[in-house]
Scaffold this active site. Structure first.
Site, PDB file in Angstrom:
ATOM      1  CB  SER A  96     -55.731 -16.562  -7.570  1.00  0.00           C
ATOM      2  OG  SER A  96     -55.975 -17.894  -7.968  1.00  0.00           O
TER       3      SER A  96
ATOM      4  CB  CYS B  44     -53.930 -22.582  -5.663  1.00  0.00           C
ATOM      5  SG  CYS B  44     -53.569 -20.959  -4.926  1.00  0.00           S
TER       6      CYS B  44
ATOM      7  CG  HIS C 217     -50.807 -21.167  -9.385  1.00  0.00           C
ATOM      8  ND1 HIS C 217     -51.777 -20.402  -9.973  1.00  0.00           N
ATOM      9  CD2 HIS C 217     -51.023 -21.067  -8.051  1.00  0.00           C
ATOM     10  CE1 HIS C 217     -52.541 -19.851  -9.043  1.00  0.00           C
ATOM     11  NE2 HIS C 217     -52.094 -20.243  -7.860  1.00  0.00           N
TER      12      HIS C 217
ATOM     13  CD  GLU D 133     -51.667 -23.072 -13.429  1.00  0.00           C
ATOM     14  OE1 GLU D 133     -51.682 -21.885 -13.088  1.00  0.00           O
ATOM     15  OE2 GLU D 133     -51.598 -23.999 -12.599  1.00  0.00           O
TER      16      GLU D 133
END
Length: 391
Positions: free
Chosen positions: A57, A267, A359, A361
């Protein structure tokens, strides 16, 4: 600090950070020497710098760490979130003089240099952060080595000729070139089609642990290629770039939603879901980047501390249920950012689909939002039971 340590710091080559508004910050070279250009952004995470550097990202961005001491724990081969470092450049205040961690396999400085990442250290990162917060994210350049000797006007010209992040599509730069499959862990649910817009390895592992055979597919995959794996659901990952420059991904997702295939996006996948539903997106002044972003889950009333990295957001009504402008039924904003009231999640009420802007994770922490992968699994299982099918 030994005399050797002092000489090492003093011997670093001079470097300069130049912002497009003409502001200049002198420092010392860190990592590779040369020049690099990108959007200058800051991230507030105090740990997890290796995960930050390898998060796709951040492609196209020069990342500033607001935490002053970086590199203390070195680098290792276990913590990267993808196959390489993606940041365009790196800005730190005080790089660690030594590496002190039992898992370390090398220094951050050496890895940046070997990866060709041009960085700068020894400057006032608080001053740069305050500049970005007041003026917004802007293009910048780091110049070191021979490039540090360029005329100041020439350096500024180079920065101002760099591409803007708005209107820029970067998915093709970070996506896999061919499908990669990670088998399900535990009881298998079925094949999951993951459109790789800049996915992190932790995402793949979390999805596999929920029983999905995770097919990470190139960003330019077609509807026919998705149908070919007979997916029980589709997932859009995080990633860099402007969602308004990803019309093909939006059209692909609309086809998925019309087919009634369950969907989860995070996202960038949240922004594309918003556009697929018919809402707009816009660029934030300086974005949300870091591991301490408070978000309200409207369904539970719980406040989560989340990890985020985005410069764009969805423009949708925060407090009311509305009809999707593209005809996908009722939609509500499911999560709200408590710092600035930004949309942090969307939930469709008439089709099996939802998304979040942050996010869940994030292996560098926090882990408040891991439940979202369970929520996704439950949604897919429920959809399969209604169809009377299960892998």
């Amino acid at each position: 600090m030994t005399s050797t340590d002092i000489r090492t710091l003093l011997d670093r080559d001079p470097a300069v950070l130049v912002l497009e508004d003409g502001t200049r910050y002198a420092g010392r070279a860190y990592g590779a020497r040369g020049r690099t250009l990108g959007e200058v952004v800051f991230t507030t995470g105090m740990t997890g710098y290796q995960e930050t550097l390898t998060d796709p990202s951040y492609a196209g961005q020069i990342v500033l760490q607001t935490a002053p001491h970086i590199g203390n724990t070195g680098v290792n081969s276990e913590d990267p979130e993808s196959r390489r470092i993606w940041v365009a450049g790196y800005i730190v205040r005080d790089p660690s003089r030594v590496v002190s961690n039992w898992r370390a396999e090398g220094s951050l400085d050496d890895q940046l240099a070997s990866s060709g990442v041009v960085g700068i250290s020894g400057l006032d990162t608080r001053a740069v952060t305050r500049r970005i917060r007041s003026e917004g994210s802007m293009r910048g350049g780091v110049f070191s080595g021979a490039d540090a000797e360029l005329d100041a006007d020439e350096q500024l010209r180079i920065v101002r000729e760099a591409p803007q992040m708005a209107g820029r599509s970067l998915s093709q730069e970070v996506s896999v070139s061919e499908t990669e499959v990670t088998p399900a862990v535990g009881e298998r649910i079925g094949n999951l089609a993951v459109i790789d817009l800049g996915i992190k390895q932790a995402t793949v592992e979390n999805l596999a642990r929920r029983g999905f055979d995770v097919h990470v597919m190139p960003q330019d995959s077609t509807a026919e290629q998705i149908r070919a794996i007979d997916p029980v659901a589709v997932f859009y990952s995080n990633g860099p770039g402007d969602p308004a420059a990803s019309d093909a991904h939006v059209e692909l997702l609309r086809g998925v939603l019309r087919d009634g295939i369950p969907y989860f996006g995070i996202c960038f996948g949240n922004q594309l879901f918003g556009r697929a539903l018919g809402f707009g997106t816009y660029k934030l002044p300086f974005g949300h980047r870091g591991a301490n972003q408070p978000v309200l889950d409207k369904a539970t009333g719980r406040v989560e501390i989340t990890s985020q990295n985005h410069g764009f957001a969805v423009d949708a009504p925060l407090e009311e249920i509305v009809d999707s402008p593209e005809g996908f039924g009722r939609v509500e904003v499911s999560h709200i950012g408590l710092n600035d009231r930004v949309v942090e999640g969307l939930r469709a009420l008439d089709i099996p689909a939802f998304s979040v802007q942050y996010h869940p994770e994030a292996e560098g922490g926090p882990h408040d939002a891991n439940y979202l992968f369970d929520r996704f699994r439950d949604m897919v299982v429920d959809a399969l039971s209604k169809k009377g099918t299960h892998a």
